[in-house]
Motif scaffolding. Structure first.
Motif, PDB file in Angstrom:
ATOM      1  N   MET A   1      60.693  24.738  -3.303  1.00 23.69           N
ATOM      2  CA  MET A   1      61.510  24.329  -4.530  1.00 23.69           C
ATOM      3  C   MET A   1      62.492  23.131  -3.732  1.00 23.69           C
ATOM      4  O   MET A   1      63.031  23.235  -2.823  1.00 23.69           O
ATOM      5  CB  MET A   1      62.493  25.373  -4.878  1.00 23.69           C
ATOM      6  CG  MET A   1      63.491  25.082  -5.769  1.00 23.69           C
ATOM      7  SD  MET A   1      64.212  26.626  -6.335  1.00 23.69           S
ATOM      8  CE  MET A   1      65.380  25.734  -7.815  1.00 23.69           C
ATOM      9  N   ALA A   2      62.465  22.040  -4.430  1.00 24.99           N
ATOM     10  CA  ALA A   2      63.119  20.785  -4.100  1.00 24.99           C
ATOM     11  C   ALA A   2      64.553  21.046  -4.732  1.00 24.99           C
ATOM     12  O   ALA A   2      64.772  21.111  -6.060  1.00 24.99           O
ATOM     13  CB  ALA A   2      62.544  19.765  -4.717  1.00 24.99           C
ATOM     14  N   PHE A  26      57.504  16.764  -2.045  1.00 19.98           N
ATOM     15  CA  PHE A  26      58.170  18.085  -2.138  1.00 19.98           C
ATOM     16  C   PHE A  26      57.404  19.306  -2.496  1.00 19.98           C
ATOM     17  O   PHE A  26      58.081  20.480  -2.444  1.00 19.98           O
ATOM     18  CB  PHE A  26      59.343  17.851  -3.339  1.00 19.98           C
ATOM     19  CG  PHE A  26      60.441  16.737  -2.568  1.00 19.98           C
ATOM     20  CD1 PHE A  26      61.340  17.167  -1.761  1.00 19.98           C
ATOM     21  CD2 PHE A  26      60.525  15.615  -3.186  1.00 19.98           C
ATOM     22  CE1 PHE A  26      62.288  16.209  -1.249  1.00 19.98           C
ATOM     23  CE2 PHE A  26      61.258  14.573  -2.741  1.00 19.98           C
ATOM     24  CZ  PHE A  26      62.175  15.109  -1.734  1.00 19.98           C
ATOM     25  N   HIS A  27      56.160  19.129  -2.787  1.00 21.80           N
ATOM     26  CA  HIS A  27      55.542  20.337  -3.263  1.00 21.80           C
ATOM     27  C   HIS A  27      55.960  21.245  -4.512  1.00 21.80           C
ATOM     28  O   HIS A  27      56.209  22.527  -4.122  1.00 21.80           O
ATOM     29  CB  HIS A  27      54.901  21.113  -2.007  1.00 21.80           C
ATOM     30  CG  HIS A  27      54.377  20.306  -1.089  1.00 21.80           C
ATOM     31  ND1 HIS A  27      53.363  20.006  -0.876  1.00 21.80           N
ATOM     32  CD2 HIS A  27      55.053  19.752   0.338  1.00 21.80           C
ATOM     33  CE1 HIS A  27      52.983  19.121   0.019  1.00 21.80           C
ATOM     34  NE2 HIS A  27      54.170  19.274   1.020  1.00 21.80           N
ATOM     35  N   THR A  28      56.530  20.798  -5.568  1.00 26.71           N
ATOM     36  CA  THR A  28      57.165  21.303  -6.645  1.00 26.71           C
ATOM     37  C   THR A  28      56.245  21.442  -7.679  1.00 26.71           C
ATOM     38  O   THR A  28      55.272  20.572  -7.656  1.00 26.71           O
ATOM     39  CB  THR A  28      58.548  20.636  -6.746  1.00 26.71           C
ATOM     40  OG1 THR A  28      58.450  19.136  -7.226  1.00 26.71           O
ATOM     41  CG2 THR A  28      59.642  20.823  -5.410  1.00 26.71           C
ATOM     42  N   SER A  29      56.722  22.091  -8.807  1.00 22.90           N
ATOM     43  CA  SER A  29      56.068  21.833  -9.893  1.00 22.90           C
ATOM     44  C   SER A  29      56.606  20.561 -10.727  1.00 22.90           C
ATOM     45  O   SER A  29      57.580  20.152 -10.652  1.00 22.90           O
ATOM     46  CB  SER A  29      56.365  23.019 -10.826  1.00 22.90           C
ATOM     47  OG  SER A  29      57.668  23.245 -11.218  1.00 22.90           O
ATOM     48  N   GLU A  32      59.981  21.416 -12.985  1.00 20.11           N
ATOM     49  CA  GLU A  32      60.836  21.413 -12.223  1.00 20.11           C
ATOM     50  C   GLU A  32      61.390  20.047 -11.855  1.00 20.11           C
ATOM     51  O   GLU A  32      62.465  19.747 -11.886  1.00 20.11           O
ATOM     52  CB  GLU A  32      60.539  22.339 -10.778  1.00 20.11           C
ATOM     53  CG  GLU A  32      61.813  22.382  -9.778  1.00 20.11           C
ATOM     54  CD  GLU A  32      61.217  23.293  -8.671  1.00 20.11           C
ATOM     55  OE1 GLU A  32      62.388  23.490  -7.912  1.00 20.11           O
ATOM     56  OE2 GLU A  32      60.192  23.419  -8.283  1.00 20.11           O
ATOM     57  N   THR A  33      60.397  19.208 -11.472  1.00 18.22           N
ATOM     58  CA  THR A  33      60.604  17.660 -11.063  1.00 18.22           C
ATOM     59  C   THR A  33      61.258  16.921 -12.188  1.00 18.22           C
ATOM     60  O   THR A  33      62.165  16.269 -11.959  1.00 18.22           O
ATOM     61  CB  THR A  33      59.189  17.118 -10.326  1.00 18.22           C
ATOM     62  OG1 THR A  33      58.963  17.971  -9.078  1.00 18.22           O
ATOM     63  CG2 THR A  33      59.533  15.870  -9.795  1.00 18.22           C
TER      64      THR A  33
END
Length: 77
Positions: A1-2, A26-29, A32-33
């Motif tokens: 989670m960023a 950031f390997h986030t969804s 979310e981004t």
């Protein structure tokens, strides 16, 4: 989670980013981004920039995200 702070620092450093770059870093969804980007845009920290496709066909098969960038806005005190 960023975190909001992490994304803010990254965008300020790069000056111009797109969603794909943020997702990869950031390997986030995506949801979310985008939520964080919308918050930063509402606060006046970034500006959404829409580019037009370079192709001549305008077939609309490309995702609009490919052509959407976010630019850091320098805040003057």
């Amino acid at each position: 989670m960023a975190s909001l702070l992490d994304l803010k620092k990254f965008i300020a450093e790069k000056k111009m980013v797109n969603i794909a770059m943020l997702l990869q870093t950031f390997h986030t969804s995506k949801e979310e981004t985008v939520a964080i980007l919308e918050l930063l845009e509402q606060k006046g920290r970034i500006k959404k920039c829409l580019a037009t496709p370079a192709c001549a066909t305008r077939c609309f098969k490309c995702s609009s995200e490919i052509f959407t960038s976010y630019q850091w806005i320098e805040v003057t005190p």
